[in-house]
Design a protein around this motif. Structure first.
Motif, PDB file in Angstrom:
ATOM      1  N   SER A  11       5.995  -2.098   0.167  1.00 61.18           N
ATOM      2  CA  SER A  11       6.490  -3.355  -0.678  1.00 61.18           C
ATOM      3  C   SER A  11       7.240  -2.814  -1.968  1.00 61.18           C
ATOM      4  O   SER A  11       7.837  -3.571  -2.703  1.00 61.18           O
ATOM      5  CB  SER A  11       5.360  -4.283  -0.986  1.00 61.18           C
ATOM      6  OG  SER A  11       3.996  -3.575  -1.771  1.00 61.18           O
ATOM      7  N   THR A  12       6.570  -1.638  -2.608  1.00 54.86           N
ATOM      8  CA  THR A  12       6.793  -1.438  -3.997  1.00 54.86           C
ATOM      9  C   THR A  12       6.761   0.242  -4.006  1.00 54.86           C
ATOM     10  O   THR A  12       6.485   0.848  -3.114  1.00 54.86           O
ATOM     11  CB  THR A  12       5.821  -1.924  -4.940  1.00 54.86           C
ATOM     12  OG1 THR A  12       4.693  -1.446  -4.592  1.00 54.86           O
ATOM     13  CG2 THR A  12       6.084  -3.212  -5.262  1.00 54.86           C
ATOM     14  N   LEU A  14       6.351   4.289  -4.390  1.00 51.87           N
ATOM     15  CA  LEU A  14       6.502   5.382  -3.603  1.00 51.87           C
ATOM     16  C   LEU A  14       7.334   5.002  -2.273  1.00 51.87           C
ATOM     17  O   LEU A  14       7.811   5.535  -1.621  1.00 51.87           O
ATOM     18  CB  LEU A  14       5.542   6.471  -3.584  1.00 51.87           C
ATOM     19  CG  LEU A  14       5.641   7.604  -2.871  1.00 51.87           C
ATOM     20  CD1 LEU A  14       7.110   8.362  -3.490  1.00 51.87           C
ATOM     21  CD2 LEU A  14       4.487   8.648  -3.242  1.00 51.87           C
ATOM     22  N   ARG A  34       1.648  -5.108   3.432  1.00 47.12           N
ATOM     23  CA  ARG A  34       0.508  -6.302   3.705  1.00 47.12           C
ATOM     24  C   ARG A  34       1.235  -7.741   3.765  1.00 47.12           C
ATOM     25  O   ARG A  34       0.694  -8.443   4.665  1.00 47.12           O
ATOM     26  CB  ARG A  34      -0.401  -6.276   2.531  1.00 47.12           C
ATOM     27  CG  ARG A  34      -1.283  -5.095   2.473  1.00 47.12           C
ATOM     28  CD  ARG A  34      -2.541  -5.589   1.675  1.00 47.12           C
ATOM     29  NE  ARG A  34      -2.338  -5.327   0.130  1.00 47.12           N
ATOM     30  CZ  ARG A  34      -3.249  -5.562  -0.844  1.00 47.12           C
ATOM     31  NH1 ARG A  34      -4.334  -5.633  -0.682  1.00 47.12           N
ATOM     32  NH2 ARG A  34      -2.723  -5.392  -2.267  1.00 47.12           N
ATOM     33  N   ASP A  54      -2.055  -4.042   7.325  1.00 52.09           N
ATOM     34  CA  ASP A  54      -2.931  -3.851   5.975  1.00 52.09           C
ATOM     35  C   ASP A  54      -3.859  -2.571   6.505  1.00 52.09           C
ATOM     36  O   ASP A  54      -4.462  -2.848   7.457  1.00 52.09           O
ATOM     37  CB  ASP A  54      -3.777  -5.171   5.783  1.00 52.09           C
ATOM     38  CG  ASP A  54      -4.987  -4.996   4.959  1.00 52.09           C
ATOM     39  OD1 ASP A  54      -5.250  -4.185   4.679  1.00 52.09           O
ATOM     40  OD2 ASP A  54      -5.159  -6.193   4.447  1.00 52.09           O
ATOM     41  N   VAL A  55      -3.999  -1.862   5.688  1.00 55.85           N
ATOM     42  CA  VAL A  55      -4.740  -0.395   6.471  1.00 55.85           C
ATOM     43  C   VAL A  55      -6.347  -0.747   6.359  1.00 55.85           C
ATOM     44  O   VAL A  55      -6.682   0.141   7.151  1.00 55.85           O
ATOM     45  CB  VAL A  55      -4.447   0.747   5.259  1.00 55.85           C
ATOM     46  CG1 VAL A  55      -2.963   1.017   5.280  1.00 55.85           C
ATOM     47  CG2 VAL A  55      -5.214   0.447   4.002  1.00 55.85           C
ATOM     48  N   ASN A  81       0.741   6.341   2.713  1.00 54.51           N
ATOM     49  CA  ASN A  81       1.230   6.132   1.042  1.00 54.51           C
ATOM     50  C   ASN A  81       0.227   5.181   0.614  1.00 54.51           C
ATOM     51  O   ASN A  81      -0.055   5.056  -0.648  1.00 54.51           O
ATOM     52  CB  ASN A  81       2.788   6.007   1.119  1.00 54.51           C
ATOM     53  CG  ASN A  81       3.085   5.115  -0.405  1.00 54.51           C
ATOM     54  OD1 ASN A  81       3.077   5.944  -1.192  1.00 54.51           O
ATOM     55  ND2 ASN A  81       3.164   3.775  -0.495  1.00 54.51           N
ATOM     56  N   TYR A 146     -11.583   6.527  -7.935  1.00 55.33           N
ATOM     57  CA  TYR A 146     -10.143   6.868  -7.360  1.00 55.33           C
ATOM     58  C   TYR A 146     -10.283   8.559  -6.980  1.00 55.33           C
ATOM     59  O   TYR A 146      -9.783   8.758  -6.039  1.00 55.33           O
ATOM     60  CB  TYR A 146      -9.270   6.780  -8.602  1.00 55.33           C
ATOM     61  CG  TYR A 146      -7.598   6.935  -8.324  1.00 55.33           C
ATOM     62  CD1 TYR A 146      -7.063   6.343  -7.147  1.00 55.33           C
ATOM     63  CD2 TYR A 146      -6.943   8.180  -8.748  1.00 55.33           C
ATOM     64  CE1 TYR A 146      -5.758   6.968  -6.604  1.00 55.33           C
ATOM     65  CE2 TYR A 146      -5.626   8.508  -8.271  1.00 55.33           C
ATOM     66  CZ  TYR A 146      -5.153   7.660  -7.319  1.00 55.33           C
ATOM     67  OH  TYR A 146      -3.887   8.207  -6.862  1.00 55.33           O
ATOM     68  N   LYS A 150      -9.557  10.224  -3.299  1.00 63.16           N
ATOM     69  CA  LYS A 150      -8.377  11.287  -3.235  1.00 63.16           C
ATOM     70  C   LYS A 150      -8.822  12.689  -2.857  1.00 63.16           C
ATOM     71  O   LYS A 150      -8.229  13.335  -2.077  1.00 63.16           O
ATOM     72  CB  LYS A 150      -7.370  11.324  -4.478  1.00 63.16           C
ATOM     73  CG  LYS A 150      -6.545   9.960  -4.825  1.00 63.16           C
ATOM     74  CD  LYS A 150      -5.555   9.783  -3.499  1.00 63.16           C
ATOM     75  CE  LYS A 150      -4.698   8.493  -3.859  1.00 63.16           C
ATOM     76  NZ  LYS A 150      -3.990   8.104  -2.694  1.00 63.16           N
ATOM     77  N   GLY A 177       2.100  13.883  -9.485  1.00 62.39           N
ATOM     78  CA  GLY A 177       1.509  13.478 -10.942  1.00 62.39           C
ATOM     79  C   GLY A 177       1.785  11.874 -11.231  1.00 62.39           C
ATOM     80  O   GLY A 177       1.676  11.205 -10.420  1.00 62.39           O
ATOM     81  N   MET A 179       3.853   8.497 -11.886  1.00 61.47           N
ATOM     82  CA  MET A 179       5.023   7.755 -11.344  1.00 61.47           C
ATOM     83  C   MET A 179       5.183   6.549 -11.802  1.00 61.47           C
ATOM     84  O   MET A 179       4.198   5.736 -12.132  1.00 61.47           O
ATOM     85  CB  MET A 179       4.843   7.786  -9.856  1.00 61.47           C
ATOM     86  CG  MET A 179       4.935   9.008  -9.106  1.00 61.47           C
ATOM     87  SD  MET A 179       5.320   8.456  -7.303  1.00 61.47           S
ATOM     88  CE  MET A 179       3.648   7.940  -6.731  1.00 61.47           C
ATOM     89  N   THR A 181       5.582   3.566 -11.441  1.00 59.77           N
ATOM     90  CA  THR A 181       5.562   2.524 -10.240  1.00 59.77           C
ATOM     91  C   THR A 181       4.601   1.457 -10.814  1.00 59.77           C
ATOM     92  O   THR A 181       4.150   1.361 -11.867  1.00 59.77           O
ATOM     93  CB  THR A 181       4.912   3.037  -8.963  1.00 59.77           C
ATOM     94  OG1 THR A 181       3.413   3.660  -9.449  1.00 59.77           O
ATOM     95  CG2 THR A 181       5.800   4.003  -8.472  1.00 59.77           C
ATOM     96  N   ARG A 186      -0.040  -3.630 -12.007  1.00 58.45           N
ATOM     97  CA  ARG A 186      -0.691  -4.659 -10.868  1.00 58.45           C
ATOM     98  C   ARG A 186      -1.869  -3.818  -9.919  1.00 58.45           C
ATOM     99  O   ARG A 186      -2.857  -4.344  -9.519  1.00 58.45           O
ATOM    100  CB  ARG A 186      -0.002  -5.610 -10.218  1.00 58.45           C
ATOM    101  CG  ARG A 186       0.926  -4.706  -9.234  1.00 58.45           C
ATOM    102  CD  ARG A 186       1.690  -5.698  -8.315  1.00 58.45           C
ATOM    103  NE  ARG A 186       2.421  -4.757  -7.173  1.00 58.45           N
ATOM    104  CZ  ARG A 186       2.059  -4.823  -6.070  1.00 58.45           C
ATOM    105  NH1 ARG A 186       0.996  -5.347  -5.514  1.00 58.45           N
ATOM    106  NH2 ARG A 186       2.785  -3.930  -5.402  1.00 58.45           N
ATOM    107  N   SER A 187      -1.610  -2.572  -9.770  1.00 60.78           N
ATOM    108  CA  SER A 187      -2.462  -1.910  -8.835  1.00 60.78           C
ATOM    109  C   SER A 187      -3.692  -1.231  -9.522  1.00 60.78           C
ATOM    110  O   SER A 187      -4.350  -0.592  -8.944  1.00 60.78           O
ATOM    111  CB  SER A 187      -1.519  -0.798  -8.082  1.00 60.78           C
ATOM    112  OG  SER A 187      -0.565  -1.497  -7.177  1.00 60.78           O
TER     113      SER A 187
END
Ligand code: NAP
Length: 272
Positions: A11-12, A14, A34, A54-55, A81, A146, A150, A177, A179, A181, A186-187
């Motif tokens: 949707s946005t 990367l 999603r 949706d994962v 991603n 986070y 990861k 590193g 980005m 985005t 919002r994320s």
């Protein structure tokens, strides 16, 4: 016959840049997101199937893989991603947010990967590209969720390389590193409780530190080139650092050693 890539989170950011780059290079693209309701740009591109995924919903993962196979006949590359950053003091973070971070960034990758493996096994080939982060190798304060997610992604990818080799497939890890985005906007899922006074200076310093780091980061289109390089790499190389800032901070981490790096970070965040 053209190669086909399935990308999550298009949707946005990367994911979107990656979908567009592969399409521009002549690939068939299963661009998943999603919600497809307002998508117009990707749907207008040739050889792109925009479909819902949706994962955290295994049924939607299965349906997207099936729709992709139905349209293009095969999948050569999966780009995991979709992901986001939950930060904040652990004490201030609700259980639901803890679980969601791992559901998206870790369990989502496992179920999406699991869904393509029977197909990769039947073909005797296929590449999984997992979008990690420098944050899968180093940590920032208030990032237990986070970075925990990861680091988990790095570990599961490293382990998967062996069983994927057994079926003729590969796994690659891309480590961007910063980005430019929606990641830091919002994320970003930041939890805090001002009543927990001991953490508030660190909260302020972390928020002040993360923003400029994102703003100074790479354009997603540049990192998509690294995703493409990883997806088409035919060697056993596992990790792909992505962006000058990523290379610089990971080199600094290696040069400083564990405790040296941690004390630099503590000094940077006013922790003595
Ligand atoms: N930006 C950075 O500085 C940075 C640095 C290193 C690594 N990364 C990693 O790069 C990846 C892409 O992030 P980005 O920077 O492009 O951020 P972004 O623009 O916020 O994109 C995140 C994408 O993930 C999707 N997503 C979130 N939850 C999902 C779910 N349950 N199922 C499917 N898709 C979901 C979002 O979809 P919706 O539109 O539906 O929310 C969106 O498409 C992430 O894995 C992130 O951890 C980012």
């Amino acid at each position: 016959m053209s190669n086909t890539v399935l990308v999550t989170g298009t949707s946005t950011g990367l994911g979107r840049a990656t979908a567009k780059l592969f399409q521009a290079r002549g690939w068939n693209v299963i661009a998943t997101m999603r919600s497809t309701a307002t998508e117009t740009e990707l749907t207008a591109l040739e050889n792109v199937l925009v479909t819902t995924l949706d994962v955290t919903d295994p049924a939607s993962v299965q349906a997207a893989v099936a729709a992709g196979l139905d349209r293009f006949g095969r999948i050569d590359v999966l780009v995991n991603n979709a992901g986001y950053g939950a930060y904040g003091p652990l004490e201030a973070t609700p259980q639901e947010k803890i679980q969601r971070q791992f559901a998206v960034n870790v369990l989502g990758v496992l179920s999406t990967t699991q869904a393509v493996l029977p197909h990769f096994r039947a073909n005797g080939s296929g590449t999984v590209v997992n979008v990690s982060s420098v944050g899968g190798r180093i940590t920032f304060p208030l990032g237990a969720l986070y970075h925990g997610s990861k680091f988990a992604l790095e570990g599961l990818s490293e382990a998967l390389q062996y069983e994927l080799a057994a079926i003729g497939a590969r796994v690659k890890i891309v480590e961007p590193g910063g980005m430019t985005t929606d990641f830091g906007g919002r994320s970003l899922d930041f939890s805090n409780d001002p009543a927990l006074g001991e953490y508030q200076q660190l909260v302020a310093d972390t928020l002040a530190g993360l923003g400029p780091m994102m703003a100074a980061g790479s354009a997603p289109e540049k990192i998509a080139e690294v995703v493409y390089a990883a997806a088409t790499d035919r060697t056993d190389r596992l990790r792909f650092e992505a962006g000058a800032d990523a290379e610089q901070i990971l080199a600094a981490r290696r040069a400083a050693g564990d405790e040296g790096f941690y004390s630099t970070m503590k000094a940077q965040f006013g922790l003595g």
